[in-house]
Write a protein that holds these residues in place. Structure first.
Motif, mmCIF file in Angstrom:
data_model
loop_
_atom_site.group_PDB
_atom_site.id
_atom_site.type_symbol
_atom_site.label_atom_id
_atom_site.label_comp_id
_atom_site.label_asym_id
_atom_site.label_seq_id
_atom_site.Cartn_x
_atom_site.Cartn_y
_atom_site.Cartn_z
ATOM 1 N N SER A 80 38.809 44.488 26.426
ATOM 2 C CA SER A 80 37.899 44.179 27.540
ATOM 3 C C SER A 80 38.419 42.982 28.331
ATOM 4 N N TYR A 81 38.162 42.982 29.619
ATOM 5 C CA TYR A 81 38.616 41.873 30.466
ATOM 6 C C TYR A 81 37.592 41.617 31.566
ATOM 7 N N ASP A 82 37.680 40.456 32.191
ATOM 8 C CA ASP A 82 36.793 40.084 33.290
ATOM 9 C C ASP A 82 37.340 40.697 34.572
ATOM 10 N N TRP A 83 36.711 41.783 35.022
ATOM 11 C CA TRP A 83 37.222 42.531 36.170
ATOM 12 C C TRP A 83 37.134 41.749 37.487
ATOM 13 N N ARG A 84 36.455 40.616 37.493
ATOM 14 C CA ARG A 84 36.321 39.838 38.726
ATOM 15 C C ARG A 84 37.568 39.033 39.046
ATOM 16 N N LEU A 85 38.347 38.695 38.013
ATOM 17 C CA LEU A 85 39.425 37.719 38.165
ATOM 18 C C LEU A 85 40.721 38.320 38.695
ATOM 19 N N ASN A 86 41.412 37.536 39.489
ATOM 20 C CA ASN A 86 42.811 37.799 39.801
ATOM 21 C C ASN A 86 43.572 37.927 38.478
ATOM 22 N N PHE A 87 44.552 38.823 38.419
ATOM 23 C CA PHE A 87 45.240 39.066 37.149
ATOM 24 C C PHE A 87 45.879 37.803 36.584
ATOM 25 N N LEU A 90 43.384 35.742 34.773
ATOM 26 C CA LEU A 90 43.002 36.222 33.445
ATOM 27 C C LEU A 90 43.749 35.442 32.369
ATOM 28 N N GLU A 91 45.010 35.188 32.622
ATOM 29 C CA GLU A 91 45.796 34.410 31.673
ATOM 30 C C GLU A 91 45.470 32.928 31.774
ATOM 31 N N SER A 203 40.087 39.889 42.261
ATOM 32 C CA SER A 203 40.657 41.143 41.777
ATOM 33 C C SER A 203 40.640 42.217 42.856
ATOM 34 N N LEU A 204 39.624 42.216 43.726
ATOM 35 C CA LEU A 204 39.531 43.255 44.748
ATOM 36 C C LEU A 204 40.709 43.222 45.706
ATOM 37 N N SER A 205 41.245 42.026 45.957
ATOM 38 C CA SER A 205 42.386 41.946 46.870
ATOM 39 C C SER A 205 43.603 42.660 46.295
ATOM 40 N N LEU A 206 43.686 42.753 44.968
ATOM 41 C CA LEU A 206 44.809 43.431 44.319
ATOM 42 C C LEU A 206 44.625 44.934 44.275
ATOM 43 N N LEU A 207 43.461 45.403 44.734
ATOM 44 C CA LEU A 207 43.202 46.841 44.776
ATOM 45 C C LEU A 207 43.197 47.384 46.196
ATOM 46 N N LEU A 208 43.573 46.547 47.157
ATOM 47 C CA LEU A 208 43.633 47.012 48.539
ATOM 48 C C LEU A 208 44.705 48.084 48.700
ATOM 49 N N PRO A 209 44.474 49.077 49.554
ATOM 50 C CA PRO A 209 45.446 50.163 49.744
ATOM 51 C C PRO A 209 46.824 49.635 50.148
ATOM 52 N N MET A 210 47.855 50.092 49.458
ATOM 53 C CA MET A 210 49.225 49.681 49.737
ATOM 54 C C MET A 210 50.008 50.871 50.291
#
Length: 266
Positions: A80-87, A90-91, A203-210
């Motif tokens: 499980s991880y905090d889906w809100r955070l930039n990857f 997380l570290e 995290s949402l910024s890392l899911l933007l369409p590429m």
């Protein structure tokens, strides 16, 4: 049930606790003294993702099926991880990738064989980030030495439009089709409240369409990524609505370099 009860009783308190610090992307400070941080952490273990609201199963049936053929806590692990955070955060905050590496190494050592990784949705993106992280920080052959294969279920490796709409308006196309539930959420959380909340989640910024119009243009998908005043606009123009060299909204400045350059080059 408790989470929804909290949401309905005090929506402002619920959203304040779920939001992250708009500047750091980490835990926000608690008002009014700002001497303590609000710390929300993901649930752990199989119970964190087996069922949702009673009979609505998430991973429950798969966990039961794996248990039927002999898997248990000594041979599988729910990461499980905090889906809100930039990857990267997380570290930084949770040492998530360090602990994930340790768990995988322990399971591989106990079982005497390489692991199979199953990742769902953004979990697939997190896993691919981890593989790059562990190769850089631990050993270039770590993945080859410890992982037999991976199974990605609906992983948006090239992003997805609803992440864009969540940042732009607070809504997405899925939300618009939820009917009565959408009306209930609107009553407690207006568009501006939802948009403010989502924009704290890096995290949402890392899911933007590429990939630009070559992957997400109307000629490929059958519909434009966004339409304004009856006019279809390009992916590049759509990103300009979020942030441009002329104007970057205050609540997006933390990820401005990614919005202005990174995602447009992918």
């Amino acid at each position: 049930i408790t989470m929804f009860q909290s949401l309905m009783r005090d929506p402002d308190c619920w959203s304040r606790h779920l939001a992250l610090n708009a500047t750091t992307g980490l835990d926000p400070l608690q008002k009014p003294e700002f001497k303590r941080s609000i710390r929300v952490r993901p649930a752990q273990g199989f119970e964190s993702a087996d069922f949702f609201l009673g009979g609505y199963w998430l991973w429950g049936l798969m966990i039961e099926a794996l248990a039927d053929i002999g898997y248990d806590i000594n041979s599988m692990y729910m990461a499980s991880y905090d889906w809100r955070l930039n990857f990267a955060d997380l570290e930084k905050r949770d040492r998530y990738f360090t602990r994930l590496r340790q768990h995988v190494e322990t399971l591989v050592s106990m079982q005497g064989r390489k692991a199979v990784v199953i990742a769902h949705s953004m979990g697939g993106n997190v896993w691919h980030y981890f593989m790059q992280w562990v190769a850089h920080h631990v050993h270039s052959n770590w993945v080859n030495d410890h992982i037999a294969s991976e199974v990605l279920i609906s992983a948006p490796l090239l992003g997805l439009p609803k992440a864009y709409f969540s940042l732009l308006t607070g809504d997405n196309r899925d939300f618009a089709t939820m009917g009565t539930f959408s009306a209930v959420v609107d009553h407690f959380f207006g568009h501006e409240t939802r948009r403010s909340l989502w924009r704290t989640c890096s995290s949402l910024s890392l899911l933007l369409p590429m990939g630009g119009d070559e992957l997400w243009g109307e000629a490929v998908t059958g519909q434009p990524i966004v339409q304004m005043a009856g006019r279809n606009i390009s992916t590049e123009a759509a990103y300009d609505l979020l942030a441009s060299n002329v104007s970057v909204p205050t609540d997006l400045r933390r990820i401005s370099s990614w919005l202005l350059d990174g995602v447009r080059r992918c």
